[in-house]
Each structure stands twice: as C-alpha cells, then as structure tokens.
Scaffold this motif. Structure first.
Motif: not given
Length: 395
Positions: A76-96
């Motif tokens: 929940d901090t720094g680049p890890v937070l940003a990277g995991m948010l981007a991964a969440m978006a990709a997972i969401f697209v994959a799920a759709l």
C-alpha cells in the motif's frame, strides 16, 4: 536523497497484517472467479469445465504471486501500490471478457487476445515489482531473474493460442500455464521468496477464501432471483447452509492451528518457506476451486428450479451427470484441499479421507434425486460432518 529514500521498497516486518488495499485487490480477483461461474454455467460440458478450470489456475497463480510480493514489501505504498492498481485494472479487463474467452468475431477487439494481453500485463507488472523489491538483496535478485525466464517464455503460447483459437487455443494455453507455473516453481525451488510475516501470509489466504465463499454464494443465488417460489427459497437456504459448513470446516480449528505452525517456524528457515509454498500457495487452490464449483452447482440447481412450471416438478428434475459431478465433485475437491492443508501443516488428517469417499459415493444416488433433494442431501452430509468434528474429543 530524501526522494531516493522514499522510493525504496518498505520491507514487511514479522508483525505485519493484511492491509485494506490488499483486501481490495482480492475483491477484483474474486470478481473474475464469479465471471468464471457464469462462463461455465452457460454451456456446461467437459470441455467448458476444463476451460474454466484452466482460467481458474491462471488467476490463482497470478494472485499467489502478488500475495508473495505483499509479504516481502508493503503493498500500500509507493511504486508497489501503483503497480498493483494497474494489475487490478488488467485483472478487471480480463474478467470482463471471460464469457467470450473462446469466441472469435470480426470486431476490432478479439476477446481471447484481450484476455491474453491483460494476463501478460498482470504477470509483467509482477515481474517489474519483484525486481524493484529485490533491490539491495542480491540473492533475491538472482531468484527473480530465474523466475522471469519461464514467465516470459509462457507468453508465446499464450499469444499464439489466442490468435489461432479453437482446440489450438486450449492446448497452447494449457502449455502456457504449465511452463509458467512449473518453470516458476523449479526456478525458485518452490519458494517465491522469504516469508517475512507468517501471520500476514496465512491471513491473506484465509481472507481470499472467505471472500470467494461469500461472492460465489451471491453469484449462485443470482440464478434464482427471477422466480420467488418455495422450492427456490428452500434451495437457496440449502446453498447458504452448505456454504456455512464449508466456512466452518476451514476457519474453525483448521486455519488457526495451521497459522500457528507457520508463524512458529523461523522467519528465514526453509521450513517456513516450504509451508507457505505447499500448504498455502498449492493446497489452497483446491479449496478455492472447490468453493467455486460448489457455487456453480448451486447456481445450476437454482436455474433448474426456476424453469419448472408443472406442480409435480416443483422439486426439480434430476440434474445431469455434469451438474451433479460439479456440485459433489466441488465439495470433494474442497475436502481434499482441506486434507492436504492439514497434512502439510498440523500433520493430522485421520478420517478426512473417509469424508471425501462418502461424498463421491453419494454421486450416483444424487443423480437419481430431484434437484432440490440432491442439494439437500449434500447439505445434510456437510452439516453432519461439521457436527461430527464438533464433538468432544477423548484423548
């Protein structure tokens, strides 16, 4: 200098617990799993069930990699937070696009290719984040480089399969998973890094399982919302009771005892790393898959009941072999995962194999029963199993 210092990964301490951001990440994964239930329910058959299982393996492995990452550095901090948010978006697209994962059309976007690219983004972001997290740790950096080799090689059959479609897609996507997962375990000697917080690691897996149980129940219950009749309501209560039993069989007694074993192992010991890789990353897969398949079975039974119009069929016609195997096989798979989890952690599993055998032996009987009775039979067995395990033990 202060900016450089802030950009460094924040290492996890032994007392670290799951963060709200990690729970948010888990919800996106579970959304993908609920989409899988709809995908398999739409065209139930051996091939569809296998394709659904393949996608489940994909998503579970991707989630596991991020669970290990979150145990190395704060998510929940720094680049890890940003990277995991981007991964969440990709997972969401994959799920759709999961419902069209094996469909081809002439549109600008190909669902299989969209799914493949989204998954590659998820895995690529993970590689970037673990490379960032390994800064200052040469041993972890070397392990990261070895881990990246099979991961990137697997992207080739993934993309080619998405382009070819059909049987080739299924075969090549299977190869992609085997290369990614098998090669990853070999490259890292079955451990994805040091388990810096045993309590955090156990908590993450428990939380994702309870979210799967809850969200899968909601997905299953959605099949019966269009028709309000007593058979549908009774079946919904049976499904709820069965899910409660699955929750009890893991979270009462089993999970706390296993977490204690993990946390009591030395943080840098090979024992702790092996427990995490086998008992949690590996053994929790059948637990999650079993919960998903039970939810699919409940979904199918509720759909069966809502389609009945004649009074004599209010309890539902007997389910197909595929539907019964999904429901009872899912319960057996869940119990098998629990058995494996117990064996790898606390070491006791006497009698649990018998429970799995009974579930499988009930399948022929359930096939002859009306849909409502088949669900009631499984629920009654799970409730009896819970009652049996709650009895006072005589040492």
């Amino acid at each position: 200098m202060s900016r450089v210092h802030r950009s460094r990964p924040v290492l996890v301490e032994e007392a670290h617990r799951a963060t709200t951001f990690e729970i948010f990440f888990d919800l996106v994964l579970v959304f993908a799993l609920t989409r899988l239930i709809g995908f398999m329910a739409e065209s139930l058959g051996p091939l569809t069930l296998y394709q659904g299982l393949l996608l489940l393996l994909w998503f579970w492995y991707a989630w596991s990699c991020y669970a290990w990452l979150g145990n190395q550095v704060r998510a929940d901090t720094g680049p890890v937070l940003a990277g995991m948010l981007a991964a969440m978006a990709a997972i969401f697209v994959a799920a759709l696009v999961i419902p069209q994962a094996w469909q081809r059309h002439d549109g600008a976007l190909s669902p299989p290719l969209t799914l493949a690219i989204a998954y590659i983004v998820v895995r690529g972001l993970h590689l970037g984040l673990i490379t960032y997290s390994s800064s200052g740790n040469p041993q972890y950096r070397r392990q990261t480089l070895r881990f990246a080799v099979p991961t990137t090689i697997a992207w080739v059959p993934l993309l080619v399969g998405a382009i070819l479609g059909g049987t080739a897609q299924t075969v090549l996507w299977t190869v992609a998973f085997l290369v990614d997962y098998g090669g990853g375990r070999i490259a890292t000697a079955a451990s994805f890094g040091e388990v810096r917080s045993g309590a955090h690691f156990a908590e993450r897996h428990g939380l994702v399982l309870i979210i799967v149980l809850g969200e899968s129940l909601l997905s299953a219950g959605a099949a019966g919302l269009e028709v309000i009749a007593w058979p549908v309501l009774v079946a919904s209560v049976f499904g709820f009771a069965a899910t409660v039993c699955l929750w009890w069989l893991y979270f009462v007694g089993v999970a706390p005892a296993a977490a204690e074993v993990l946390t009591s192992a030395s943080p840098r010991s090979r024992r702790r790393q092996q427990l995490a890789a086998d008992a949690y990353t590996l053994a929790h897969l059948p637990l999650v898959a079993g919960a998903v398949y039970v939810a699919l079975g409940i979904h199918l039974i509720l759909a069966n009941l809502t389609e009945q119009t004649r009074p004599r069929q209010l309890s539902g016609e007997p389910m197909s072999w595929s539907a019964i195997l999904v429901l009872y096989g899912g319960a057996a798979l869940y119990l098998a995962g629990r058995l494996l989890f117990l064996r790898l952690t606390v070491g006791r599993s006497a009698g649990h194999l018998v429970a799995i055998g009974i579930v499988l032996l009930l399948i022929p009987l359930a096939r002859t029963l009306p849909a409502l009775a088949a669900l009631g039979l499984l629920t009654a067995f799970l409730a009896a199993l819970v009652s049996y395990e709650r009895r006072p033990r005589v040492d």
